[in-house]
Scaffold this motif. Structure first.
Motif, PDB file in Angstrom:
ATOM      1  N   PHE B  75     -28.873  22.781  31.023  1.00  0.00           N
ATOM      2  CA  PHE B  75     -30.041  22.884  30.157  1.00  0.00           C
ATOM      3  C   PHE B  75     -30.891  21.618  30.287  1.00  0.00           C
ATOM      4  O   PHE B  75     -30.366  20.522  30.478  1.00  0.00           O
ATOM      5  N   LYS B  86     -23.731  18.049  26.159  1.00  0.00           N
ATOM      6  CA  LYS B  86     -23.103  19.277  25.656  1.00  0.00           C
ATOM      7  C   LYS B  86     -21.647  19.029  25.246  1.00  0.00           C
ATOM      8  O   LYS B  86     -20.941  18.263  25.920  1.00  0.00           O
ATOM      9  N   LEU B 139     -28.733  31.990  23.723  1.00  0.00           N
ATOM     10  CA  LEU B 139     -29.184  30.640  23.388  1.00  0.00           C
ATOM     11  C   LEU B 139     -29.957  30.722  22.080  1.00  0.00           C
ATOM     12  O   LEU B 139     -30.943  31.454  21.968  1.00  0.00           O
ATOM     13  N   PRO B 142     -33.820  27.445  20.766  1.00  0.00           N
ATOM     14  CA  PRO B 142     -33.946  26.296  21.683  1.00  0.00           C
ATOM     15  C   PRO B 142     -35.074  25.345  21.328  1.00  0.00           C
ATOM     16  O   PRO B 142     -35.047  24.186  21.748  1.00  0.00           O
ATOM     17  N   LYS B 149     -28.351  22.887  19.655  1.00  0.00           N
ATOM     18  CA  LYS B 149     -28.673  24.227  20.194  1.00  0.00           C
ATOM     19  C   LYS B 149     -27.389  24.937  20.606  1.00  0.00           C
ATOM     20  O   LYS B 149     -26.786  24.615  21.635  1.00  0.00           O
ATOM     21  N   PHE B 151     -24.954  27.868  22.047  1.00  0.00           N
ATOM     22  CA  PHE B 151     -24.987  28.930  23.054  1.00  0.00           C
ATOM     23  C   PHE B 151     -23.615  29.604  23.101  1.00  0.00           C
ATOM     24  O   PHE B 151     -22.584  28.968  22.822  1.00  0.00           O
ATOM     25  N   TYR B 172     -22.605  23.632  22.131  1.00  0.00           N
ATOM     26  CA  TYR B 172     -23.971  23.292  21.749  1.00  0.00           C
ATOM     27  C   TYR B 172     -24.488  22.147  22.608  1.00  0.00           C
ATOM     28  O   TYR B 172     -23.723  21.287  23.066  1.00  0.00           O
ATOM     29  N   CYS B 173     -25.792  22.199  22.842  1.00  0.00           N
ATOM     30  CA  CYS B 173     -26.481  21.038  23.392  1.00  0.00           C
ATOM     31  C   CYS B 173     -26.659  20.084  22.216  1.00  0.00           C
ATOM     32  O   CYS B 173     -27.367  20.415  21.249  1.00  0.00           O
ATOM     33  N   ILE B 182     -33.542  26.325  31.628  1.00  0.00           N
ATOM     34  CA  ILE B 182     -32.138  26.631  31.931  1.00  0.00           C
ATOM     35  C   ILE B 182     -32.016  26.829  33.430  1.00  0.00           C
ATOM     36  O   ILE B 182     -32.903  27.430  34.065  1.00  0.00           O
TER      37      ILE B 182
END
Lengths: 208, 204
Positions: B75, B86, B139, B142, B149, B151, B172-173, B182
């Motif tokens: 990402f 992440k 996702l 975003p 974020k 996912f 998650y980010c 992405i």
């Protein structure tokens, strides 16, 4: 080019577009939390449809954030037609995969303390740690509810979520089970165990 | 009585009622010997911003140019690099065509703890002509500049040694910057073939 002439009743009187596809997934309702004790989708109320119109319903919950620390996001159903009580008997499973941001404590495991065996309480949508109130902490996921209007079968549901829980873990939670009733499910409620839903959106879709 | 006139294309050409579609197709990209497949907000008709609260990516019959390659995702949270921090979990169920290896396992080596590198989503995808992987990635939000974020990803793979893998990745980010792109890639070699689709889920 030929010209078609219509009087002004021709188009506005159209009630259906027989051959026009509106897609197999239909948006029904969005509820946005702002320090609400719960968010409820009640069939026939506030434009909510939760009946035999669709065989499957999908709830999405997006960045749900609690007002109080150490809380669990959870749901229940109602089979009432008015003055809804959310206390349907259910039997469920719940398992998780998790890891800490520090790189330890990794596993996939069943969460015996978070499932329900013929209980009427709210079912957790997260497990293995509770959510905290850090500004960037939240839970997001989906919940499928199958054939809620059936008066023959139990009502199955399946949920998957990802949550940032206390002590900075990622937890991927899988919840499934059934409302063990042959009464129609007429409403669904989401809440935290205690305290309010500080923020977050829940959307309801019908699947054709 | 007033008269309304239409040419014969005005109604006949209606194929969909836009506002009623909850799952909106945004972009399909077909791989053909590409090193990566990327969806970048604002580029090539891709929308990956606050237009939709949830995005769904589907990848279908993704086939590596080289045998036994992991399919990966990453990402972008600003700039031009795919390096969002992440934290993830990774587990898989497996079962061989010969009946062997039926199991569910957490795979510590395949998760990330505050890592910026790619996240594996399909293990050792086979290079035989009939081997590939397919799956989907949700996702959430975003464009948020408040929350991490999340996912959730699930993939089925024919591994190079003829074992089916049902892989579950989530996390998650861990950034409050918006995710605006992405990217999919194999560990080595090109994406020989595959269809990648991006959808947005409407909330109104």
């Amino acid at each position: 080019m030929s010209i078609i002439t219509l009087n002004n009743r021709a188009v506005r009187s159209v009630t259906t577009f027989g051959s026009v596809s509106s897609g197999s997934m239909v948006f029904i309702k969005k509820l946005t939390a702002s320090s609400d004790s719960s968010l409820s989708f009640v069939n026939g109320s506030s434009d909510v449809v939760l009946d035999s119109t669709y065989k499957e319903y999908l709830f999405t919950f997006n960045n749900m954030h609690p007002s109080a620390a150490d809380e669990m996001f959870e749901f229940n159903g109602s089979d009432d037609t008015s003055s809804h009580s959310y206390n349907i008997t259910k039997t469920t499973t719940i398992f998780v995969a998790h890891q800490s941001e520090g790189g330890g404590d990794t596993a996939i495991q069943y969460q015996a303390g978070d499932d329900i065996a013929q209980g009427t309480g709210f079912q957790d949508l997260q497990a293995y740690g509770q959510q905290d109130t850090d500004n960037d902490s939240s839970i997001s996921g989906t919940l499928h509810l199958f054939n809620p209007s059936s008066t023959t079968f139990v009502k199955h549901f399946m949920a998957s979520s990802n949550c940032m829980v206390d002590n900075n873990y990622t937890v991927n939670t899988f919840t499934a089970g059934y409302f063990n009733t042959t009464a129609a499910i007429t409403a669904m409620r989401f809440q935290y165990g205690t305290g309010n839903i500080d923020a977050g959106d829940i959307c309801l879709y019908g699947i054709l | 009585m007033s008269i309304v006139t239409y040419n014969n294309r005005s109604i006949a050409n209606i194929s969909a009622i836009g506002a009623a579609k909850a799952l909106t197709h945004i972009k399909t990209v077909t791989a053909s010997g590409d090193s990566t497949i990327s969806f970048v907000d604002g580029s090539s008709d891709v929308v990956l911003d606050s237009t939709y609260p949830i995005y769904l990516l589907k990848y279908i019959n993704v086939h590596p140019a080289s045998d036994s390659q992991h399919l990966n995702v990453n990402f972008r949270d600003g700039g031009s690099s795919y390096d969002a921090t992440k934290t993830t979990s990774y587990f898989e169920a497996e079962h061989g065509e010969d009946g062997s290896g039926a199991a569910v396992n957490y795979v510590t080596a395949s998760d990330l703890a505050q890592g910026t590198g790619v996240q594996k989503i399909a293990p050792n995808v086979g290079g035989d002509a009939d081997q590939s992987c397919s799956g989907e990635l949700f996702l959430f939000n975003p464009s948020s500049t408040t929350f991490v974020k999340h996912f959730i990803i699930r993939t089925n793979t024919v591994r190079s040694d003829n074992i089916t893998f049902d892989t579950h990745v989530a996390g998650y980010c861990n950034v409050t910057a918006a995710i605006d792109a992405i990217q999919f890639s194999f560990g080595s070699g090109n994406i020989d073939a595959g269809t990648f689709k991006l959808y947005g889920l409407k909330d109104s």
